[in-house]
Design an enzyme around this catalytic site. Sequence first.
Site, PDB file in Angstrom:
ATOM      1  N   ARG A  88     -25.702 -38.524 -10.836  1.00 30.99           N
ATOM      2  CA  ARG A  88     -26.208 -39.782 -10.303  1.00 30.99           C
ATOM      3  C   ARG A  88     -25.871 -39.861  -8.826  1.00 30.99           C
ATOM      4  O   ARG A  88     -24.794 -39.401  -8.399  1.00 30.99           O
ATOM      5  CB  ARG A  88     -25.579 -40.981 -11.036  1.00 30.99           C
ATOM      6  N   HIS A 138     -35.317 -36.187  -8.610  1.00 32.55           N
ATOM      7  CA  HIS A 138     -34.816 -36.562  -9.940  1.00 32.55           C
ATOM      8  C   HIS A 138     -35.637 -35.864 -11.040  1.00 32.55           C
ATOM      9  O   HIS A 138     -36.202 -36.501 -11.934  1.00 32.55           O
ATOM     10  CB  HIS A 138     -34.847 -38.087 -10.128  1.00 32.55           C
TER      11      HIS A 138
END
Length: 309
Positions: free
Chosen positions: A224, A272
Site C-alpha cells: 500500500r 496498482h
Amino acid sequence: MALLFLAAGRDPAPWRDAFAASAPDEAFRVWPDAGDPAEVEAVIAWGAEPGALARFPRLRFVTSLGAGVEHILADPTLPAGLPVLRVVDPLLTEGMAQYCVYAVLRLHRRWDLYDRAQAERRWVRYEQVPTAERRIGILGLGALGSAAGRAIAGLGFPVTGWSRTPRRVTGLETVHGPEALGPFLARTDILVCLLPHTPATAGLLDARRLALLPAGAAIVNAGRGSLIDEAALLAALESGRIGAAMLDVFATEPLPAGSPLWDHPAVTVTPHVASISEPRSIVAQILENLRRARAGEPLLNRVDPARRY
Ligand code: NDP
Ligand code: OXD
C-alpha cells in the site's frame, strides 16, 4: 436474496458472468440498482462510499474485491459485528509472486538503467552482482509475501521476511516484531513491501527507517502507498541514498499527473496492477462463504477487526 456488486470504477460485467456461470440461481445486482435493501445478503466491495453498507439490514458479510480491506474498514458506519472478508486466491498469489520476481530481477540486473541507456542511445555496461550476494527483504509474510519470498528464494537470492508474529516459510529466514525491523532493514539490498495498510503500518518507512537501508538499496512497493513516506522516499532517491524504486501503490491513486514520481529517473511506476483479482477464480470463494453464512458455519478469510487485516 441477492449479491450486490459495489465497486466504484470497476467493470461488473466479468463478475456478473462469473456468478452466472457458477451460480445461475443467485441474483446479482450492481450498485446503485440494489433493489430491496432487505434482500441483499452479501456485498462485494471496493471503495464503497461511507454509509453504503449500513443500508442493508440483512447483510451476512462484506467481501473485498481484493486482498486489501482498509477501504471497507475506513467506513465509520460499518455495522458492528458485520464479517469483513478478504480475498486469498491462487491466481492473485501467482500474479503477485510474478510481479515481485520481475521487480527484483529488474533491479538486481539493472534493467531500469539499461532501459534509460537505450532511450539515450548509450552503450554502457553495469556491474553484475552475484545472486547470492544480493540480500532481499520482504515486509509481510502473509498469503502474498510468503509466496513472493519463496519464488525469489527459488532463484537463489538470500531472502529474509519480516512479520508481526513469528512465521516459518520454507527457504526464508524470518524475523518478527518492531525490534527486529531496524537490523532487518540494515541488511536488505532490495526491500519488497507486501504489508497491508493498518494504523501500525501506515508511515512505517519514514525518513529514519529508509536511512537504515544500505546505501544504494532499492525498494519495491506492491503493498500500500501509505507504507512509505513518499516525500522521504523522493528525498532519499534524490540524494542517491536509495538507488531505485519500483512502485505499484501510492498515497493517492491514481497517481496524480503532477507527481514527481512519474518521471523520476530512478523510479518505475505501475498502476496498482501487481496482481489483479480474476473473478472466475474468486467467485468460488465468495459462493463458499455464502453457503457457510447460510449454514451458520465459520467464514473463510475473515478479517480480524482489532488487527485490521
Ligand atoms: P495477509 O493478511 O495474508 O498478510 C499480511 C502480512 O503482513 C502478515 O505476515 C502480517 O504479519 C504482516 N503484518 C501486518 N501488520 C504488521 C505489522 N504491524 N508489523 C509487521 N508485520 C505486519 O495479507 P496478503 O499477503 O494477502 O496481502 C498483503 C497486502 O498486499 C494487502 O493487504 C494489500 O494491501 C496488498 N495487495 C496489493 C495488490 C496490488 O496489486 N498491488 C494486490 C493484492 C494485495 P503476521 O503474519 O504476523 O500476521
Ligand atoms: C489489493 C488488490 O488489495 O488488488 O490491492 O487485491
